[in-house]
Structures are given as C-alpha cells and as structure tokens.
Design an enzyme around this catalytic site. Structure first.
Site, mmCIF file in Angstrom:
data_model
loop_
_atom_site.group_PDB
_atom_site.id
_atom_site.type_symbol
_atom_site.label_atom_id
_atom_site.label_comp_id
_atom_site.label_asym_id
_atom_site.label_seq_id
_atom_site.Cartn_x
_atom_site.Cartn_y
_atom_site.Cartn_z
ATOM 1 N N HIS A 65 0.843 -1.192 0.000
ATOM 2 C CA HIS A 65 0.000 0.000 0.000
ATOM 3 C C HIS A 65 0.875 1.237 0.000
ATOM 4 O O HIS A 65 1.954 1.229 0.598
ATOM 5 C CB HIS A 65 -0.919 0.012 1.232
ATOM 6 C CG HIS A 65 -2.083 0.917 1.058
ATOM 7 N ND1 HIS A 65 -2.012 2.263 1.332
ATOM 8 C CD2 HIS A 65 -3.329 0.677 0.605
ATOM 9 C CE1 HIS A 65 -3.180 2.806 1.055
ATOM 10 N NE2 HIS A 65 -3.998 1.874 0.610
ATOM 11 N N ASP A 68 -8.208 -5.022 -0.642
ATOM 12 C CA ASP A 68 -8.659 -5.859 -1.754
ATOM 13 C C ASP A 68 -8.405 -7.343 -1.544
ATOM 14 O O ASP A 68 -8.966 -8.165 -2.261
ATOM 15 C CB ASP A 68 -7.958 -5.407 -3.048
ATOM 16 C CG ASP A 68 -8.374 -4.002 -3.434
ATOM 17 O OD1 ASP A 68 -9.587 -3.756 -3.465
ATOM 18 O OD2 ASP A 68 -7.496 -3.155 -3.663
HETATM 19 C C1 LIG Z 1 -0.400 -0.370 -3.953
HETATM 20 C C2 LIG Z 1 0.992 -0.205 -4.560
HETATM 21 C C3 LIG Z 1 0.865 0.396 -5.957
HETATM 22 C C4 LIG Z 1 1.770 0.749 -3.662
HETATM 23 O O1 LIG Z 1 2.977 0.882 -4.210
HETATM 24 P P1 LIG Z 1 4.143 1.853 -3.688
HETATM 25 O O2 LIG Z 1 3.845 2.483 -2.425
HETATM 26 O O3 LIG Z 1 4.457 2.737 -4.817
HETATM 27 O O4 LIG Z 1 5.237 0.836 -3.408
HETATM 28 P P2 LIG Z 1 6.287 0.359 -4.457
HETATM 29 O O5 LIG Z 1 5.616 -0.133 -5.691
HETATM 30 O O6 LIG Z 1 7.299 1.450 -4.587
HETATM 31 O O7 LIG Z 1 6.907 -0.844 -3.713
HETATM 32 C C5 LIG Z 1 7.822 -0.745 -2.650
HETATM 33 C C6 LIG Z 1 8.521 -2.078 -2.578
HETATM 34 O O8 LIG Z 1 7.583 -3.092 -2.222
HETATM 35 C C7 LIG Z 1 7.432 -4.018 -3.273
HETATM 36 N N1 LIG Z 1 5.995 -4.250 -3.442
HETATM 37 C C8 LIG Z 1 4.999 -3.427 -3.069
HETATM 38 N N2 LIG Z 1 3.824 -3.988 -3.346
HETATM 39 C C9 LIG Z 1 4.100 -5.185 -3.895
HETATM 40 C C10 LIG Z 1 3.299 -6.218 -4.361
HETATM 41 N N3 LIG Z 1 1.971 -6.137 -4.306
HETATM 42 N N4 LIG Z 1 3.886 -7.320 -4.857
HETATM 43 C C11 LIG Z 1 5.222 -7.406 -4.913
HETATM 44 N N5 LIG Z 1 6.045 -6.465 -4.455
HETATM 45 C C12 LIG Z 1 5.499 -5.360 -3.954
HETATM 46 C C13 LIG Z 1 8.048 -3.390 -4.498
HETATM 47 O O9 LIG Z 1 8.577 -4.373 -5.351
HETATM 48 C C14 LIG Z 1 9.115 -2.515 -3.902
HETATM 49 O O10 LIG Z 1 10.217 -3.313 -3.630
HETATM 50 P P3 LIG Z 1 11.720 -2.728 -3.733
HETATM 51 O O11 LIG Z 1 11.818 -1.708 -2.626
HETATM 52 O O12 LIG Z 1 12.569 -3.928 -3.538
HETATM 53 O O13 LIG Z 1 11.823 -2.110 -5.093
HETATM 54 C C15 LIG Z 1 1.740 -1.550 -4.614
HETATM 55 O O14 LIG Z 1 1.876 -2.076 -3.322
HETATM 56 C C16 LIG Z 1 1.047 -2.544 -5.527
HETATM 57 O O15 LIG Z 1 1.242 -2.519 -6.739
HETATM 58 N N6 LIG Z 1 0.189 -3.463 -4.943
HETATM 59 C C17 LIG Z 1 -0.530 -4.402 -5.745
HETATM 60 C C18 LIG Z 1 -1.813 -3.770 -6.271
HETATM 61 C C19 LIG Z 1 -2.830 -3.564 -5.181
HETATM 62 O O16 LIG Z 1 -3.113 -4.441 -4.391
HETATM 63 N N7 LIG Z 1 -3.432 -2.372 -5.196
HETATM 64 C C20 LIG Z 1 -4.472 -2.016 -4.273
HETATM 65 C C21 LIG Z 1 -3.986 -0.994 -3.301
HETATM 66 S S1 LIG Z 1 -5.252 -0.679 -2.085
#
Ligand SMILES: CC(C)(COP(=O)(O)OP(=O)(O)OC[C@H]1O[C@@H](n2cnc3c(N)ncnc32)[C@H](O)[C@@H]1OP(=O)(O)O)[C@@H](O)C(=O)NCCC(=O)NCCS
Length: 380
Positions: A265, A317
C-alpha cells in the site's frame, strides 16, 4: 537541465500534502483509519452504510430521525432514467463492467433535473442520486449481460440488501446482507487516494460532480487501485490448490516487476485495518457456504508474504475478493462493487474541495531540451 530521478521530485506525489481535510485520516505506520474521527473498526462493527453516508456527507453520525431521512432520500433517488438504461443495454456483452459504470455515471449528468444547481442542497441531492443509482447500474449491467431481466429496487430493503437483491433477483439472507453492508462501510472512504484525488482535481476546475465521479471511476478501474480485487481472485484461482502456493509465489516473486494483487500500500506500512475486518468475513462466509478453501489459501499467502525479508501486508482488496467469491459474485463485478461504496467518499471530497477551492496545478521537472533550432518540413 534536470535529469530523470532528480532528488526533490515527489514521484507519485508520495508524502506531499496538497490540502486540508476533515473527512478521513490514515495512520499508515500503525494501520489505523478514521472517517470524521471515528475508528473504522468501530464503524464496521456498529454502523450501516446509510449511517456512513450521512457521516461523510454531513460530517456527523445521524440521530434516528436524520438516519430515517437519509434512507428516505436514497430510496427516493432510486430508479434509473431511461437514457441510462439505454446506455447499459446498448453496451456490447464483451465490454468491461467498469467501462459501463463510467459511461453510465457520465450519462446520469444528462438526466439530472438541475445539473447547474451548485447550492449545498443541490450538491447533496446529486451525491444521493449517484449513491442510489450506482448499485442499480452495476446490478442492471450484471443481469443484462447474462440475458436476464433487470430487477427493480425493493422498497423494503436497505442499501446493501437491495444491491444483492437487484443482482440476484432474490432477497438475500441476513448474513449476506450484513457482509455486503460491512464491505460497503469499509470501502466508503480513504482520504486522497488516486480516484479521490482525481475527483478533487476535476472538482477544483469548478466542473461538476458527475464529471468528477466519472473520472474517479476511471481511476479506480486500474489494477494498482480498485482493480486489484479482481486480480486477487484471479491469482487464487490460478494457484488453484494450497500445495501450489509456495512454488507459485517463489517463482513469481523472483521477477522484480511482479506485483502480487491485494498486497502492499502507498500509505500503510503494516496491515490495512480494513483487511482485518474482511478477513473475519472471508472466514465466516466460507464457513456459512461450506468451503473455507479460498480463505485458508488467502491466509497462507498472507503468512508467507509477512515472513519475507521485506514483509508485505494485505490491503483492503485481498480478503474482499475471497469474501465476494464465496458469496457467489463473479470477479468482474468486484471493482464495480468498490465503486458502489466509494461513490460517497468521492462526493464528500468534491463537496469539501469546492467549499474551499484552489485550482490544482502542480509543477513538473522538465527533462527535455530547450531552444532547439527549428527544422523546416523539407529538411526533416
Ligand atoms: C499499492 C501499490 C501500488 C503501492 O505501491 P508503492 O507504495 O508505490 O510501493 P512500491 O511499488 O514502490 O513498492 C515498494 C517495494 O515493495 C514491493 N511491493 C509493493 N507492493 C508489492 C506487491 N503487491 N507485490 C510485490 N512487491 C510489492 C516493491 O517491489 C518494492 O520493492 P523494492 O523496494 O525492492 O523495489 C503496490 O503495493 C502494488 O502494486 N500493490 C498491488 C496492487 C494492489 O493491491 N493495489 C491495491 C492498493 S489498495
């Protein structure tokens, strides 16, 4: 000239505070969430969606007569206009339900009796109209694409129970109605998330509530936002059996760009409190339906992701997906269900934005060139 990746640029606007709000507060490190100061865990346990509608639109929990009034207002705003019905009926069966919802939300503006009414009463009326009609749009689309007749709203049923009634054509049992009600309460609001911020950006131009909500539906559709719940059930179905979880996850997580839907998140750095509640309902619904497999698989995935060197925790979710699946709802309407609830949050933010408005216009880090010599057509 600045480079891509320049320090000081707030990529994804993380941590940037853009406005004041009274509607919602998230404590991301601790996993706490409040609507107008009330803890979500208490609201989920003790409130109906209609009470939350009043809370979010009026800023306070309703007393008995205020609740009766909001219920009356929502019931009074039911009934899809013919133009919107036509939009739904004319959508190809291959269309994506969120696209139908976005188009229908936009079409609602065409049938608003007074679209330019920007008084407090006018904004409340439009918000209630959207709240009342979103479940009808989703349910009608769901049935029409199955070749079934739409089901008219049931006057004696509350918002959540009526939604299930319009989807299935039969009155839901108490447990199913309460589960849907809790899911609607939990999804109703979440501060400046992507779809809500979209709505606020649109509202800040002094455009209208329908435009803001239609834009928000478009933002919610994405798999990194509300679209994740559909992704979660697809993942569970693809894994298929508990024995496949470990090898499946190990293989997928090797790919750095892979995102496991329902985990991680932008704000929570621990368990999302909404997931705590939905986990209980996933288990309970599984037990009621005589199959806890999807709940148990979800729980195993949660434990494995928590046990990683860099732990990841479920978001809203994750457990909503298995809950809906065990309620007999198909994956393609999970994100529309999210919208059926979140529409009240969007409306509340549109109202808050325009009551102390400033046009939203961020700056960008330009990484292109300047003063390039113009090249005449013949020389290009
Ligand atoms: C929600 C989301 C976009 C937030 O992303 P964010 O705050 O930008 O975090 P990041 O994408 O920068 O991820 C940070 C780290 O965690 C990891 N990470 C975060 N969510 C992840 C996931 N769902 N699966 C795998 N790795 C994940 C990233 O690979 C990253 O790793 P690193 O530091 O080694 O590069 C992300 O967690 C995600 O894509 N989740 C899946 C989709 C989802 O469930 N969305 C609903 C949100 S309510």
């Amino acid at each position: 000239m600045a480079e891509a990746g320049t320090p000081g640029v707030a990529y994804g606007l993380r941590g940037v505070v853009v406005d004041d709000t009274r509607i919602c507060k998230i404590f991301g490190e601790e996993g706490r969430l409040y609507y107008y100061g009330y803890n979500i865990l208490e609201l989920a346990e003790r409130c109906s969606y209609e009470e939350v509608v009043h809370l979010l639109l009026k800023g306070r929990l309703p007393n008995k007569s205020e609740l009766a009034q909001v219920i009356k207002d929502i019931k009074g705003a039911r009934g899809l206009p013919y133009g919107v019905r036509d939009v739904i009926k004319s959508a190809p069966k291959t269309s994506i339900p969120m696209d139908v919802l976005r188009t229908a939300a936009s079409a609602l503006a065409l049938t608003d009796p007074d679209p330019k009414d920007d008084t407090d009463e006018g904004r409340y009326r439009k918000a209630i109209r959207l709240i009342a009609q979103f479940p009808e749009i989703v349910a009608m689309d769901y049935r029409v694409r199955r070749g079934e007749e739409p089901v008219a709203p049931h006057d004696d049923l509350g918002h959540a129970a009526n939604f299930l009634y319009m989807l299935h054509g039969t009155e839901p049992g108490k447990d199913a109605a309460r589960t849907m009600d809790v899911a609607l309460v939990l999804h109703a609001e979440h501060s400046f998330n992507a779809s809500t911020f979209t709505a606020r950006v649109i509202a800040a131009t002094l455009s209208d509530m329908y435009s803001a909500v239609a834009g928000a539906v478009g933002a919610l559709k994405g798999p990194l936002h509300g679209g994740a719940n559909e992704g979660v059930i697809k993942t569970l179905l693809e894994i298929g059996e508990p024995a496949n979880i470990k090898p499946w996850l190990e293989k997928k997580m090797q790919d750095k760009s892979f995102r496991l839907m329902g985990f991680g998140h932008a704000v929570y750095k621990t368990l999302d409190p909404r997931a705590i509640v939905l986990k209980k309902y996933s288990k309970k619904t599984g037990e009621e339906r005589g199959t806890t497999k999807w709940y148990e698989m979800s729980e195993q995935i949660e434990q494995m992701m928590k046990g990683r060197e860099k732990p990841l925790y479920p978001n809203v979710d994750f457990y909503s997906a298995s809950t809906y699946y065990m309620m007999g709802l198909p994956p393609e309407i999970y994100t529309p269900i999210f919208a059926v609830s979140r529409v009240v949050g969007w409306a509340a933010h549109v109202i808050e934005q325009i009551t102390h408005n400033k046009l939203i216009r961020p700056a960008a880090n330009y990484i292109g060139e300047v003063d390039k010599p113009f090249v005449a057509m013949e020389a290009r």
